[in-house]
Design an enzyme around this catalytic site. Structure first.
Site, mmCIF file in Angstrom:
data_model
loop_
_atom_site.group_PDB
_atom_site.id
_atom_site.type_symbol
_atom_site.label_atom_id
_atom_site.label_comp_id
_atom_site.label_asym_id
_atom_site.label_seq_id
_atom_site.Cartn_x
_atom_site.Cartn_y
_atom_site.Cartn_z
ATOM 1 C CG ASP A 90 2.359 -6.667 1.384
ATOM 2 O OD1 ASP A 90 2.050 -7.759 1.896
ATOM 3 O OD2 ASP A 90 1.577 -5.700 1.311
ATOM 4 C CB SER A 132 -0.946 0.006 1.200
ATOM 5 O OG SER A 132 -0.228 -0.215 2.405
ATOM 6 C CD GLU A 136 -7.506 -5.515 1.741
ATOM 7 O OE1 GLU A 136 -6.390 -6.092 1.659
ATOM 8 O OE2 GLU A 136 -7.717 -4.365 1.314
HETATM 9 O O1 KIV Z 1 -0.459 -3.417 1.650
HETATM 10 C C1 KIV Z 1 -1.129 -3.346 2.695
HETATM 11 O O2 KIV Z 1 -1.133 -2.339 3.417
HETATM 12 C C2 KIV Z 1 -1.922 -4.510 3.068
HETATM 13 C C3 KIV Z 1 -2.917 -4.339 4.178
HETATM 14 C C4 KIV Z 1 -4.059 -3.555 3.696
HETATM 15 C C5 KIV Z 1 -3.319 -5.639 4.749
HETATM 16 O O3 KIV Z 1 -1.775 -5.549 2.503
#
Ligand code: KIV
Length: 274
Positions: free
Chosen positions: A92, A54, A191
């Protein structure tokens, strides 16, 4: 509002998250992309920090998370790690670094782990990416799954609406959740799905389930820190988002006062110069 009393100052590990689920202690998780935010979060006692892709929306101003690269995530991950002593840090894996090619997935995962020093990784998807998940796990890298609304697949979904309202999609999500657990994932993010589905998956799985718009019966909650601090625009107002501050207004006020002080010669004063 009184602060939660953190009694255990040891480093949070995936094993400790599992213990928290077993004893019914809820897990707190927020995003961070930089050293300063990560340090404030860690000192506040957060259990888990997610270096989310994100960052694409929040840091880079992109509409989707798809433009994020391995280099971007490594930069954010390494910055966050410098500010954290206690929290578990999850990075991520970006779009294109693990889908459809488990050899590439392992190479990407190893780069992130080596170059950030992070504790573990998060990947979006179920059956479609299970080979990559297994390959990464085989290298001893802990993996968190992510099902429901998976923003890296936004072009397939077409909208950011609630996922798995229909029985068929709900059944696939449940099957994928079990598949990820059986593969060896240490946890799962759900989510934007119906609360009853979030509750069912949480009950069926032994691993901790962290929700964002997945109801209250999951093992923990995650939000994008910039959203809950009121830094991002008010036009982004999903039902699950509780704003704990209005930092955007506070910052605007401070910036306006600074501009006024500079323009009027009120800053710096005598004590603020050499
Ligand atoms: O990228 C992110 O912030 C996420 C959250 C919304 C779980 O994957």
């Amino acid at each position: 509002m009184s602060a939660y009393n953190i009694e255990d100052f040891r480093k949070v590990t995936t094993h400790r998250l599992s213990e928290m689920k077993q004893r019914g202690e809820k897990i707190s998780m927020l995003t961070a992309y930089d050293y300063t935010m990560a340090n404030i979060l860690d000192l506040s006692g957060i259990d888990v920090i997610l270096v989310g892709d994100s960052a694409s929306n929040v840091m880079a101003g992109n509409i989707t998370t798809l433009p994020m690269t391995l280099e971007h995530m490594i930069y954010h991950g390494a910055s966050v790690m410098k500010g954290v002593k206690r929290a578990l840090v999850i990075v991520d894996m970006p779009f294109g670094s693990y889908q459809g090619n488990s050899t590439l997935a392992l190479a990407s995962a190893i780069r992130i782990m080596k170059e950030t020093g992070a504790d573990c990784l998060k990947l979006e998807g179920g059956e479609e990416i299970i080979e990559s998940v297994r390959r990464i796990l085989s290298a001893g890298i802990p993996v968190m799954g992510h099902l429901g609304l998976t923003p890296q697949s936004i072009n397939k979904f077409g909208t950011y609406n609630v996922r798995a309202r229909e029985e068929e999609e709900a059944q696939k999500l449940i099957k994928d959740a079990h598949l990820l657990e059986e593969a060896g994932c240490f946890g799962l993010v759900l989510e934007k799905i119906p609360a009853v589905l979030g509750a069912q998956v949480t009950k069926e799985l032994k691993i901790p389930v962290i929700g964002i718009g997945a109801g209250s019966e999951v093992d923990g909650q995650v939000l994008v820190a910039h959203d809950m601090l009121g830094l991002t625009g008010k036009e982004f107002s999903p039902r699950f988002l509780r704003r704990y501050a209005d930092l955007s207004s506070a910052m605007t006020k401070a910036f306006e006062q600074y501009i006024l002080d500079v323009k009027t010669g009120n800053f710096p004063d005598e004590r603020e110069q050499y």
